[in-house]
Each structure stands twice: as structure tokens, then as C-alpha cells.
Design a protein around this motif. Structure first.
Motif: not given
Length: 572
Positions: A405, A412-413, A438, A440-442
Motif C-alpha cells: 500500500l 487501489s487494492s 486496510h 483502498r479504493k481508487n
């Protein structure tokens, strides 16, 4: 009848009955049907004639002909029914004998295969000349009338459409070949590669017509093909099929041009005819496709029907006679390897299988292993998630994910996941709550899509899907149905404005409910013609699948479609 013409070699019965009609002296064609079948309601059928018992009963006294003789030697039954079970073959022969014409086409599956039968009676110019020289007249040959045969196996030259339609106009007359209706207006040229494959197919089909092969259950053919698929590396003993590799090699072997000609192209769908055919099922498909697969797998026709296939390994191993014996030996070897305390992965490698198959087989055979399958470890008294190994693995996996990350702040994830599938799968299985916390969205991801390029690529796929929908059994063409077939219905309909090419094309071909019902009616007319069924309102509605509530609004369109096809519509 006080006489009956002697059928010529490979003459289709329709042609013999046509020669009787010429010699009968009857002024009206309908009287020929009374002579032949004691009825005026019969139809002149090319592929699978019916009412053969009536024909035999009207033969001259002491005739040696039988209905079975005509079925096997002068109709297309030996080809179309070559790969169906014995019981069904007997039912079809009985239907041809007693006159149930629609049943023959239904039981042979000719309605459901989406295969278009020949529209015209066909001829070979060389055979035409040769027949006149030897017999004094031409006749229609069986082999030339089969869908998928483009080359005369005797002369190795193209065959041509005559001017005579098979399913149109007056169906109560027999048409004979003449110099007026058998004209080569333009010579056909095929490439050498396509010609070679056409000759293969023509010879195989000719052998089917003449060979007298006994009918087998689908289990027989399934076993034959499976043996060769395993031998050539396209399948494993656990029923796994390398579908992608099989399709690629099959496509390369035959090439698209030939597969299109024989109405057997391969699609990317899991319901592709080849994928369906090699799966563990008992469905019968079009006879030509059995021949395509047999030729690809290098199985001679005699072997396919008469020799039980198995595998021969190298000289140091035992020759295996059948799938059952191979499976038995495989299981014995599995027991031996399990007693050596080898891991599942080691056993799978030795047996050229997968860990999943090995675990399943161990359970089925009741083998008691010295390990437990918990996350890949070997623990007897503890669960995997209670072990120190698990805690260490979780700690390292979390650390690794955090590092990724930090390393890719703009991804993103899901984007990170693409290159680290193993790590993501482990965390998803054993630490999903932490992973969600944990993730993440972009937010800027949508802006990165090149919609112009996506539109250009999508419209090509959409056109192919629509073409298949228009050529097969009717399905209503809408944004939703097209998107569903492509697996993108979730976003395609919502992004119409970003897909101008796709939008313009779909809007040009999408159908209203009324337009869809009319297309179903036109399709239904063709299906009834294929089955030689009477065109009645009830038959048409049933085959086409049109619901009663739509009938009133499309009544005039039904009349128009029937008139265009040459039928009366007094029943409307």
C-alpha cells in the motif's frame, strides 16, 4: 403398383419415387401419392421419408424390398442417426415406417442443433454425366444431399445447388434432375487446405452411409473420445478438460473458414458445442461434429465404432485397456504413495494430478493420512489458525500488504491484488476483517478508463453476439440480453453515453416486443418446414413460443409471413 423402379447405387429414395412418377402415366401428380402411399396428404420428403410401410404394402406382388432396406440404403438415416443410442434409432425407424414425420426430426435433434439443412437439391456435374452414360438418366445421390458435404468423394470435385428448392412451393410432387435444373452457372473454387478437409469429411460421411455401423450408447463415444483426449494431453483422469488448449488446437487444425462452412464455429462461451461435447454428459449432437472431433483426435471411423480405446504408456508400464482399469491402477498407486508419508503436492506431481483431486480421492478411498489438511500444514491436535506457524504467517502477510500500500499510493487494492494474487487470497481466507480495514479504493479509477478504445473494442464483440442471436433460436435483442451474454450487463447499460458506437449499433438492431414476436413466427415457420409438419395456427404458436396475448397485435404480420413463404392463411 404393377411396377417399381430399381434404385440405383447411392440413389436417395426421393429420386426413385420421382422416377416412378415419370413412368406411372398419371396425369395428376397427386395420383402418384395415392399409388405410392394410399393417401393424398403425404409430403415429398428428401432426407427422412415416412409412410414406408404403406409404400411396401403397395409394391408389386412378391417384392423383396422392405422398409428397413430403404431406410438404411436409400435415405439419410444412416448418417443423421449414426451417433444416437440403439433404442432411439429404433424409434426413428418405426416413425419413418408408420408416417410420423415430425417425430423423426425431433428425435434426431435436427431442430435443436441450429443447423440449417440444405435448401436446394444438390448434384455433382461428373456424376450427372456418368449416370446418363451408364443408366440412361441422371438421379439424385444421397451423399450429395447431406449438409456439410461440399465435395463428391468419388470425383473429388465440388457439388452444386440445383435450381430446385427442397422445402418450398408444391411439396406434393417429386422433382427429377434434368439438364434444365442442374446447371453450373459459376464454377466453385476452394483453397487446397479447405478442399483437403472437405474431402476428409465427404469420405467419412460416405463410409457412414455405406458401412452399416451398429448404434452405440453415448457412454461408448464419450469413453472413446475421453481416452484420446487423455492420451493427447487434453484431459486428466479426474475429468478435468483443458478446454482453452483444446479449442485453440481444434481451431488451428480446421481453421475458421472451414468451421464456418460446416456450421460449427467455436465461440468463447462455456456452452460452445465442442466444450459441451467433451464434458461428462450424454447429450447427442449433430453427426458431423462427431466426425470433426474424431478426425482431429486421429480416430479412424472403424476404430471409433468397433475398437475399445485405452492408453498405452511406455514399455516399462502396464498397457491399459480401459478407463476403468486405468482408474483402478491409479488408485492403487495413490494408496502406495500415501503410505510413504508424502505430501499431497508431492503425490499430485507424481500422478500428474492436482492436490484437490488427491484430497478428494483419499476421502473416497477411505485412506487415513498421517496429516490433516488445515491451511496446508500437518497438524493433528490443533487447528491451523491456532498454531504459531499461522500467527507468523499472518504477521508477515499483514506487513507485506502494508508495504505494498505504501509502495503504490495511487493504486487501489484490486489493482495491487492483480500482481499479488497469492498474498491476497491468503488474507481473504484467514484475515478478511483486517484486509477490509486496510483496503483502498481508487477514486480516480473511472477517469483512467479510455472509453473511446473500450467502445471500439466492445462494438466488435456486440456485433458478433447479435449475429449469433439472429442466426440461432430467437432471443430478444436488447441492451440487457447483449450485455448479459458478454458478462458486462452491470455497467454497459449505465455507460451508454460513453459508448457512442455501441449505442448506435444496439439501437439500430434492438427489438420491440412486437418485432421480437414476428421474428419468432418467421423462425417457427422454418422449423415446421424442417420437421415437415403441417402449418397450422396451433403448431406455429407452439413451435415459435408466441404467447396468446401477443397474437392479436401481430395477426396481420403472421399472415404476411405465411404468404411470403407460400402458405395459405385460412386458419387465421
Amino acid at each position: 403398383m404393377n411396377f417399381f423402379p430399381t434404385p440405383y447405387p447411392d440413389e436417395i429414395l426421393y429420386s426413385t419415387l420421382g422416377r416412378y412418377s415419370i413412368r406411372s402415366g398419371n396425369l395428376k401428380e397427386i395420383h402418384n401419392f395415392e399409388d405410392l402411399f394410399s393417401t393424398r396428404s403425404s409430403i415429398a420428403t428428401v432426407e427422412l421419408p415416412v409412410k414406408l410401410d404403406a409404400l411396401i404394402s403397395n409394391m408389386p406382388v412378391d417384392t423383396l424390398y422392405t422398409a428397413e432396406y430403404f431406410v438404411k440404403h436409400h435415405t439419410l438415416f444412416p448418417y443423421y442417426a449414426a451417433f444416437i443410442p440403439p433404442e432411439r434409432a429404433e424409434e426413428i425407424i418405426n416413425a419413418m415406417k408408420d408416417g410420423n414425420g415430425s417425430l423423426t426430426y425431433i428425435k434426431l435433434g435436427l431442430v435443436s442443433y441450429s443447423i440449417d439443412l440444405n435448401q436446394y437439391l444438390r448434384f455433382c456435374p461428373q456424376c450427372f454425366k456418368e449416370d446418363i452414360k451408364i443408366y440412361g438418366e441422371p438421379y439424385w445421390h444421397r451423399i450429395h444431399q447431406i449438409t456439410g458435404v461440399f465435395i463428391c468423394p468419388k470425383h473429388k470435385t465440388p457439388i452444386y445447388n440445383s435450381k430446385e428448392l427442397i422445402r418450398a412451393g408444391n411439396r406434393q410432387r417429386f422433382i427429377n434432375p434434368t439438364s434444365d435444373n442442374c446447371i453450373v452457372e459459376k464454377e466453385i473454387q476452394y483453397t487446397d487446405k479447405v478442399m483437403e478437409k472437405m474431402l476428409w469429411m465427404a469420405k467419412d460421411i460416405d463410409n457412414l452411409l455405406k458401412g452399416g455401423f451398429k448404434h452405440k450408447d453415448q457412454e461408448w463415444f464419450k469413453s472413446q473420445f475421453r481416452a484420446k483426449l487423455i492420451e493427447k494431453g487434453y484431459a486428466r483422469m479426474n475429468n478435468y478438460i483443458h478446454q482453452k488448449k483444446l479449442k485453440q488446437d481444434f481451431q488451428e487444425f480446421y481453421e475458421q473458414e472451414y468451421l464456418d462452412l460446416v456450421q460449427s464455429p467455436l465461440s468463447d462461451s462455456s456452452q460452445c458445442w465442442l466444450s459441451t461435447m467433451v464434458r461428462n454428459n450424454n447429450r447427442v449432437t449433430y453427426a458431423l461434429r462427431y466426425l470433426l472431433l474424431a478426425r482431429f483426435l486421429e480416430i479412424p471411423l472403424d476404430t471409433l465404432f468397433h475398437v475399445k480405446l485405452g492408453w498405452n504408456t511406455n514399455s516399462n508400464n502396464i498397457g491399459l485397456k480401459s478407463i476403468d482399469s486405468y482408474k483402478e491402477l491409479w488408485q492403487e498407486r495413490l494408496k502406495e504413495l500415501a503410505e510413504l508419508n508424502l505430501s499431497v503436492r508431492e503425490i499430485a506431481t507424481i500422478l500428474n494430478s492436482t492436490p484437490k483431486t488427491i484430497r478428494k480421492s483419499i476421502d473416497e478411498l477411505g485412506i487415513t493420512p498421517f496429516w490433516k489438511y488445515n491451511g496446508g500444514g500437518r497438524y493433528i491436535k490443533k487447528k491451523y489458525i491456532e498454531t504459531e506457524e499461522f500467527k507468523t504467517k499472518r504477521r508477515r502477510s499483514r506487513k507485506k500488504w502494508g508495504e505494498l500500500l505504501d509502495k503504490y499510493p495511487d493504486k487501489s487494492s484490486n489493482q495491487i491484488r492483480q500482481d499479488h494474487q497469492s498474498l491476497y487470497r491468503w488474507l481473504s481466507k484467514y484475515d478478511i476483517d483486517w484486509l477490509r480495514q486496510h483496503a483502498r479504493k481508487n477514486k480516480g479509477r473511472r477517469n483512467n478508463v479510455d472509453w473511446k478504445q473500450r467502445d471500439e473494442e466492445l462494438v466488435v464483440k456486440v456485433k458478433q453476439v447479435v449475429k449469433e442471436m439472429q442466426e440461432g433460436k430467437p432471443e430478444r435483442i436488447t441492451w440487457t440480453t447483449v450485455g448479459s451474454k458478454l458478462g458486462v450487463s452491470g455497467w454497459m447499460s449505465k455507460r451508454k453515453d460513453k459508448l457512442p458506437l455501441t449505442k448506435q449499433y444496439i439501437e439500430s438492431v434492438q427489438e420491440s416486443l412486437q418485432e421480437f414476436q414476428i421474428r419468432k413466427i418467421k423462425w417457427g415457420i422454418k422449423q415446421l418446414e424442417k420437421e415437415d409438419m403441417e402449418i397450422t395456427l396451433w403448431n406455429l404458436v407452439e413451435v415459435a413460443g408466441v404467447k396468446p396475448r401477443y397474437m392479436k397485435s401481430i395477426k396481420e404480420d403472421i399472415k404476411k409471413s405465411l404468404l411470403e413463404s407460400g402458405y395459405e392463411c385460412n386458419f387465421l
